[in-house]
Motif scaffolding. Structure first.
Motif, PDB file in Angstrom:
ATOM      1  N   LYS A  56      -0.234 -12.531   9.659  1.00  0.00           N
ATOM      2  CA  LYS A  56       0.926 -11.708   9.994  1.00  0.00           C
ATOM      3  C   LYS A  56       0.463 -10.586  10.900  1.00  0.00           C
ATOM      4  CE  LYS A  56       2.583  -8.223   7.714  1.00  0.00           C
ATOM      5  NZ  LYS A  56       3.010  -7.305   6.699  1.00  0.00           N
ATOM      6  N   THR A  58       1.938  -6.878  12.908  1.00  0.00           N
ATOM      7  CA  THR A  58       2.998  -5.877  12.913  1.00  0.00           C
ATOM      8  C   THR A  58       3.023  -5.202  14.279  1.00  0.00           C
ATOM      9  OG1 THR A  58       2.657  -5.467  10.550  1.00  0.00           O
ATOM     10  CG2 THR A  58       3.883  -3.805  11.769  1.00  0.00           C
ATOM     11  N   TRP A  67       7.550  -7.466  11.701  1.00  0.00           N
ATOM     12  CA  TRP A  67       6.526  -8.413  11.246  1.00  0.00           C
ATOM     13  C   TRP A  67       6.731  -9.750  11.922  1.00  0.00           C
ATOM     14  CZ3 TRP A  67       7.718  -7.490   5.405  1.00  0.00           C
ATOM     15  CH2 TRP A  67       7.239  -6.232   5.019  1.00  0.00           C
ATOM     16  N   LEU A  69       5.154 -13.408  11.186  1.00  0.00           N
ATOM     17  CA  LEU A  69       4.342 -14.196  10.258  1.00  0.00           C
ATOM     18  C   LEU A  69       4.309 -15.641  10.741  1.00  0.00           C
ATOM     19  CD1 LEU A  69       2.865 -14.729   7.548  1.00  0.00           C
ATOM     20  CD2 LEU A  69       5.130 -15.000   6.506  1.00  0.00           C
ATOM     21  N   GLY A 118      10.202  -4.936   8.990  1.00  0.00           N
ATOM     22  CA  GLY A 118       9.498  -4.758   7.722  1.00  0.00           C
ATOM     23  C   GLY A 118       9.922  -3.528   6.950  1.00  0.00           C
ATOM     24  N   SER A 126       8.473   0.218   2.802  1.00  0.00           N
ATOM     25  CA  SER A 126       7.879  -0.918   3.498  1.00  0.00           C
ATOM     26  C   SER A 126       7.235  -1.844   2.480  1.00  0.00           C
ATOM     27  CB  SER A 126       6.842  -0.448   4.515  1.00  0.00           C
ATOM     28  OG  SER A 126       6.397  -1.541   5.289  1.00  0.00           O
ATOM     29  N   ASP A 129       2.564  -7.439   1.562  1.00  0.00           N
ATOM     30  CA  ASP A 129       2.370  -8.888   1.544  1.00  0.00           C
ATOM     31  C   ASP A 129       1.884  -9.329   0.177  1.00  0.00           C
ATOM     32  OD1 ASP A 129       2.752  -8.387   4.211  1.00  0.00           O
ATOM     33  OD2 ASP A 129       0.691  -8.828   4.799  1.00  0.00           O
TER      34      ASP A 129
END
Length: 193
Positions: A56, A58, A67, A69, A118, A126, A129
């Motif tokens: 991932k 950002t 984000w 992914l 995100g 926020s 993960d």
């Protein structure tokens, strides 16, 4: 009133209008957004060519973390398991409108790439993960992977969909984006139909 005086009054009035207009131009121009603000609000091109499956990244867009992914086949398969467990499986709620092309189980243009803002839709925290499936602290024992908002416990699957009965009222926001090339995403702009 004689004509000489009238001419001077008209000339003085016109000069005053020109001076007032000249003074107003810089003032009105100062109300426009700065070049930095215009740049922050504009589209952002992101190179995703080196983003490997399960990674991932950002990026900032409009001051918000976005984000990206790269989902593995196993991550995509997990969305079948979470489909009946999420509050809004097809992103039909309108509090945070989702583009029509993202109103699917994958919530993306290309299944393998998730692109979401995100920020938790509860109070703006926020999430973190939690991609590893299985039992973990603060997560159910049958966890399939996703995101956890540590502030109030909202859980999201690997498509950014919020699970039922969580503090967050909606799924993570899908921003407008498009693929410029196979290895480049433009956030903040979508293809025109």
């Amino acid at each position: 009133m004689d004509s000489k005086r009238r001419t001077w009054l008209i000339a003085t009035g016109c000069a005053g209008c020109v001076a007032a207009g000249g003074a107003a131009v810089p003032f009105v121009d100062s109300l426009a957004p700065s070049a930095k603000a215009r740049a922050e609000g504009g589209p952002v091109d992101v190179d995703i060519s080196s983003l490997r499956p399960s990674e991932k990244m950002t990026v900032l867009w409009r001051g918000q973390p976005v984000w990206i992914l790269h989902r593995t086949p196993a991550m995509l398969e997990s969305l079948n398991e979470t489909q009946p467990l999420v509050a809004d499986p097809d992103s039909k709620r309108t509090a945070f409108p989702t583009p029509a092309w993202a109103q699917t189980q994958w919530r993306s243009i290309k299944k393998e790439y998730l692109v979401v803002v995100g920020i938790c839709t509860h109070l703006g925290c926020s999430p973190v993960d939690r991609f590893t499936p299985g039992p973990q602290p603060s997560l159910p024992s049958d966890w399939d992977g996703g995101f956890l908002c540590p502030c109030h416990g909202s859980m999201f699957d690997l498509a950014g969909r919020v699970f039922k009965n969580m503090p967050a009222p909606d799924n993570l926001v899908v921003p407008p984006y498009m693929f410029v090339t196979n290895g480049k995403v433009r956030i903040g702009e979508h293809e025109k139909a």
